[in-house]
Design a protein around this motif. Structure first.
Motif, PDB file in Angstrom:
ATOM      1  N   ILE A  69     -39.634  11.635  62.218  1.00  0.00           N
ATOM      2  CA  ILE A  69     -40.718  12.498  62.679  1.00  0.00           C
ATOM      3  C   ILE A  69     -40.240  13.270  63.907  1.00  0.00           C
ATOM      4  O   ILE A  69     -39.751  12.673  64.868  1.00  0.00           O
ATOM      5  CB  ILE A  69     -41.976  11.689  63.039  1.00  0.00           C
ATOM      6  N   LEU A  70     -40.384  14.583  63.863  1.00  0.00           N
ATOM      7  CA  LEU A  70     -40.129  15.427  65.026  1.00  0.00           C
ATOM      8  C   LEU A  70     -41.465  15.780  65.660  1.00  0.00           C
ATOM      9  O   LEU A  70     -42.382  16.210  64.963  1.00  0.00           O
ATOM     10  CB  LEU A  70     -39.412  16.716  64.620  1.00  0.00           C
ATOM     11  N   TYR A  71     -41.568  15.574  66.971  1.00  0.00           N
ATOM     12  CA  TYR A  71     -42.798  15.863  67.696  1.00  0.00           C
ATOM     13  C   TYR A  71     -42.628  17.103  68.556  1.00  0.00           C
ATOM     14  O   TYR A  71     -41.517  17.476  68.931  1.00  0.00           O
ATOM     15  CB  TYR A  71     -43.189  14.675  68.575  1.00  0.00           C
ATOM     16  N   THR A  75     -39.426  14.968  71.068  1.00  0.00           N
ATOM     17  CA  THR A  75     -38.950  13.625  70.748  1.00  0.00           C
ATOM     18  C   THR A  75     -38.793  13.511  69.241  1.00  0.00           C
ATOM     19  O   THR A  75     -39.446  14.216  68.473  1.00  0.00           O
ATOM     20  CB  THR A  75     -39.899  12.515  71.245  1.00  0.00           C
ATOM     21  N   MET A  76     -37.902  12.627  68.845  1.00  0.00           N
ATOM     22  CA  MET A  76     -37.688  12.324  67.440  1.00  0.00           C
ATOM     23  C   MET A  76     -37.872  10.821  67.275  1.00  0.00           C
ATOM     24  O   MET A  76     -37.281  10.039  68.015  1.00  0.00           O
ATOM     25  CB  MET A  76     -36.283  12.731  66.995  1.00  0.00           C
ATOM     26  N   GLU A  77     -38.712  10.440  66.332  1.00  0.00           N
ATOM     27  CA  GLU A  77     -38.964   9.025  66.067  1.00  0.00           C
ATOM     28  C   GLU A  77     -38.442   8.696  64.672  1.00  0.00           C
ATOM     29  O   GLU A  77     -38.710   9.415  63.715  1.00  0.00           O
ATOM     30  CB  GLU A  77     -40.457   8.720  66.153  1.00  0.00           C
ATOM     31  N   ASP A  92     -35.353  10.864  72.956  1.00  0.00           N
ATOM     32  CA  ASP A  92     -35.811  11.985  73.770  1.00  0.00           C
ATOM     33  C   ASP A  92     -34.842  13.149  73.546  1.00  0.00           C
ATOM     34  O   ASP A  92     -33.685  13.099  73.962  1.00  0.00           O
ATOM     35  CB  ASP A  92     -35.831  11.573  75.242  1.00  0.00           C
ATOM     36  N   LEU A  93     -35.295  14.177  72.862  1.00  0.00           N
ATOM     37  CA  LEU A  93     -34.418  15.288  72.501  1.00  0.00           C
ATOM     38  C   LEU A  93     -34.004  16.137  73.696  1.00  0.00           C
ATOM     39  O   LEU A  93     -33.074  16.936  73.594  1.00  0.00           O
ATOM     40  CB  LEU A  93     -35.088  16.157  71.432  1.00  0.00           C
ATOM     41  N   THR A  94     -34.665  15.969  74.838  1.00  0.00           N
ATOM     42  CA  THR A  94     -34.236  16.697  76.034  1.00  0.00           C
ATOM     43  C   THR A  94     -32.920  16.136  76.570  1.00  0.00           C
ATOM     44  O   THR A  94     -32.240  16.795  77.348  1.00  0.00           O
ATOM     45  CB  THR A  94     -35.304  16.637  77.140  1.00  0.00           C
ATOM     46  N   ARG A  95     -32.551  14.927  76.133  1.00  0.00           N
ATOM     47  CA  ARG A  95     -31.306  14.295  76.563  1.00  0.00           C
ATOM     48  C   ARG A  95     -30.201  14.450  75.516  1.00  0.00           C
ATOM     49  O   ARG A  95     -29.171  13.796  75.601  1.00  0.00           O
ATOM     50  CB  ARG A  95     -31.553  12.826  76.867  1.00  0.00           C
ATOM     51  N   THR A  96     -30.418  15.327  74.562  1.00  0.00           N
ATOM     52  CA  THR A  96     -29.448  15.538  73.493  1.00  0.00           C
ATOM     53  C   THR A  96     -28.221  16.267  74.020  1.00  0.00           C
ATOM     54  O   THR A  96     -28.336  17.261  74.720  1.00  0.00           O
ATOM     55  CB  THR A  96     -30.073  16.358  72.347  1.00  0.00           C
ATOM     56  N   GLU A  97     -27.065  15.746  73.664  1.00  0.00           N
ATOM     57  CA  GLU A  97     -25.805  16.414  73.993  1.00  0.00           C
ATOM     58  C   GLU A  97     -25.390  17.343  72.858  1.00  0.00           C
ATOM     59  O   GLU A  97     -24.952  18.448  73.096  1.00  0.00           O
ATOM     60  CB  GLU A  97     -24.699  15.379  74.245  1.00  0.00           C
ATOM     61  N   LYS A 155     -34.979  22.507  61.425  1.00  0.00           N
ATOM     62  CA  LYS A 155     -35.998  22.289  62.468  1.00  0.00           C
ATOM     63  C   LYS A 155     -35.334  21.893  63.779  1.00  0.00           C
ATOM     64  O   LYS A 155     -35.721  22.362  64.856  1.00  0.00           O
ATOM     65  CB  LYS A 155     -36.988  21.209  62.037  1.00  0.00           C
ATOM     66  N   LEU A 156     -34.321  21.011  63.698  1.00  0.00           N
ATOM     67  CA  LEU A 156     -33.591  20.618  64.905  1.00  0.00           C
ATOM     68  C   LEU A 156     -32.841  21.807  65.502  1.00  0.00           C
ATOM     69  O   LEU A 156     -32.817  21.985  66.720  1.00  0.00           O
ATOM     70  CB  LEU A 156     -32.615  19.484  64.593  1.00  0.00           C
TER      71      LEU A 156
END
Length: 167
Positions: A69-71, A75-77, A92-97, A155-156
């Motif tokens: 699930i993408l919110y 965030t991705m769960e 937490d997608l804000t911490r994605t490298e 989507k990502l």
């Protein structure tokens, strides 16, 4: 939390046939070990332990399904469900490298990713994807290996266009 996209793991008939063959092979090994134990009268813990590990690996790879699930709050769960067990893992997608369209083990072995979180079903025909992110107070790299469709990947990409790596 408002959802942007939800995807369930799927399964293909070809992969189901291979899973049934593997399960029959594991059952045959248990029967052989039981017959050998009946003949010799001795219990071989190493053989039984190995077969139980194979059965556990089979159950982990085949009997669990996943929901991704993408919110909207970035965030991705990933929800694991199967055998009356349900648990979730949130990234937490804000911490994605970075994230990739396919997981290439030889390429990512050279990185400093501390550990990998495997969240995929072997029956799912979608390719393996990798999302690398930082975690903890020391911002160590971790990676989530998951199977997802091209729609999920788009989507990502839309959410984080600068983090995408085409392999």
């Amino acid at each position: 939390m408002e959802e942007i996209y939800r995807e369930e793991s799927s399964s293909s008939n070809d992969r189901k046939v291979l899973a049934y063959i593997a399960f029959l092979a594991i059952c045959a090994m248990f029967v052989h070990a039981g017959m050998r134990m009946a003949e010799t009268g001795r219990f071989d813990p190493l053989t039984w332990g190995l077969y139980l590990c194979l059965l556990g690996l089979f159950i982990w790879r085949v009997c669990f399904r996943y929901t991704i699930i993408l919110y909207k709050n970035r965030t991705m769960e990933i929800i694991t469900h199967g055998l009356c067990i349900k648990r979730s893992y949130t990234v937490d997608l804000t911490r994605t490298e970075s994230f990739t369209n396919k997981y290439v083990r030889s390429f990512f072995r050279k990185t400093r990713i501390g550990h990998y979180i495997h969240r995929y079903d072997s029956l799912d025909p979608n390719p393996q994807r990798l999302l690398v992110f930082t975690e903890g107070k020391k911002n160590k790299l971790a990676g989530v290996i998951f199977k997802g469709s091209d729609t999920l990947l788009k989507k990502l990409q839309h959410m984080m266009p600068d983090k995408y790596i085409q392999l």
